[in-house]
Scaffold this active site. Structure first.
Site, mmCIF file in Angstrom:
data_model
loop_
_atom_site.group_PDB
_atom_site.id
_atom_site.type_symbol
_atom_site.label_atom_id
_atom_site.label_comp_id
_atom_site.label_asym_id
_atom_site.label_seq_id
_atom_site.Cartn_x
_atom_site.Cartn_y
_atom_site.Cartn_z
ATOM 1 C CG ASN A 35 -2.931 0.594 -3.056
ATOM 2 O OD1 ASN A 35 -1.880 1.003 -2.341
ATOM 3 N ND2 ASN A 35 -4.086 1.236 -2.576
ATOM 4 C CB SER A 90 -13.217 -7.762 -1.502
ATOM 5 O OG SER A 90 -13.258 -6.840 -0.291
ATOM 6 C CD GLU A 146 -9.505 0.981 -5.596
ATOM 7 O OE1 GLU A 146 -8.775 -0.088 -5.558
ATOM 8 O OE2 GLU A 146 -9.323 1.785 -4.713
ATOM 9 C CG HIS A 195 -7.215 4.450 -2.434
ATOM 10 N ND1 HIS A 195 -7.827 4.440 -1.111
ATOM 11 C CD2 HIS A 195 -7.003 3.411 -3.044
ATOM 12 C CE1 HIS A 195 -7.834 2.975 -0.997
ATOM 13 N NE2 HIS A 195 -7.564 2.232 -2.303
#
Ligand code: 13P
Length: 251
Positions: free
Chosen positions: A9, A214, A168, A96
């Site tokens: 992304n 991360s 995420e 997202h």
């Protein structure tokens, strides 16, 4: 059996030449026996050129980072699923946490985005993730369940097969703090369970669930080693070809 997928992304980074160079470098560095599905998600403005390069070389797919929930019409500045699909782009990333957080996208909005994408033959990479607060209050499982069920569980079985989930956790995005492999695996397993309850074992086992937050070449091996982690949605580390390639190679 489900696919392993590593998606980059690129968020709001890279000018056109940098984007094309990055795509070219990654494609050239891909091992000849690569069997991981690799996806680039450039900005809308670069999507056509990057996708053309990918289609020509045939090794990588692309995704948009967002899509408009309306089908077409007077929505200045928006980009429709139909337009994205007309470039032969494969996926739309939907939900997202940066879109949910900065642009107030609700589960209900995301449901519409999922529907319009599938209707226009785009597959969906659907993101979910909890805040640190939710996790500390032990509300994270309920939160994820709500995000997924509100936006996805109205889908028919056939449509649900066109969805990839990306877990995420918000506290891990861009912070350098990664979920431990056990924390990520625990949530991925939970997600697979709720899919199984709704769509049955075969669909659950065939749904790819990616981890994001991360994720780097230093931790990807330990994450991807887990049974329910089928790859990653990579932010920062996808902007460097060597790092991205070593993440792809960590299966
Ligand atoms: P980072 O890898 O930079 O933490 O970003 C993750 C992400 O948001 C991918 O969509």
């Amino acid at each position: 059996m489900r696919k392993n997928i590593v998606a980059g992304n690129w968020k709001m980074n890279l000018k056109i030449d940098d984007a094309l160079n990055l795509a070219n470098d990654v494609i050239n560095l891909l091992p000849s026996d690569n069997d991981v599905e690799v996806v680039f998600a450039p900005s809308f403005i670069h999507l056509e050129k990057v996708n053309k390069m990918c289609l020509k070389l045939g090794l990588v797919n692309t995704a948009s980072q967002n899509v408009c929930q309306q089908e077409r019409g007077a929505f200045t500045g928006e980009v429709s699923a139909e337009m994205i699909h007309s470039l032969n782009v494969k996926y739309a990333i939907i939900g997202h946490s940066e879109r949910r957080g900065y642009f107030n996208e609700t589960n209900e909005d995301l449901k519409l985005k999922v529907d319009v994408s599938l209707k226009n033959n785009l597959k969906v990479i659907f993101c979910c993730g909890e805040s640190l607060n939710h996790r500390e209050e032990r509300f994270h499982f309920d939160w994820i369940k709500r995000q997924i069920s509100d936006s996805l569980f109205h889908l028919s079985l056939d449509d649900f097969r066109k969805v990839v989930i990306a877990y995420e956790p918000i506290w891990a995005i861009g912070t350098g703090v990664t979920a431990t492999p056990n924390q990520a695996e625990e949530m991925h397993k939970f997600i697979r369970e709720i899919i199984k309850k709704n769509y049955g074992e075969e669909v659950a086992n065939n749904t790819s669930i990616l981890y994001g937050g991360s994720c780097t070449s230093k931790n990807s091996k330990d994450l991807f080693y887990k049974d329910n982690i089928d790859g990653g949605l990579i932010g920062g580390a996808s902007l460097d070809p060597e790092s991205f390639i070593s993440i792809i190679k960590s299966f």
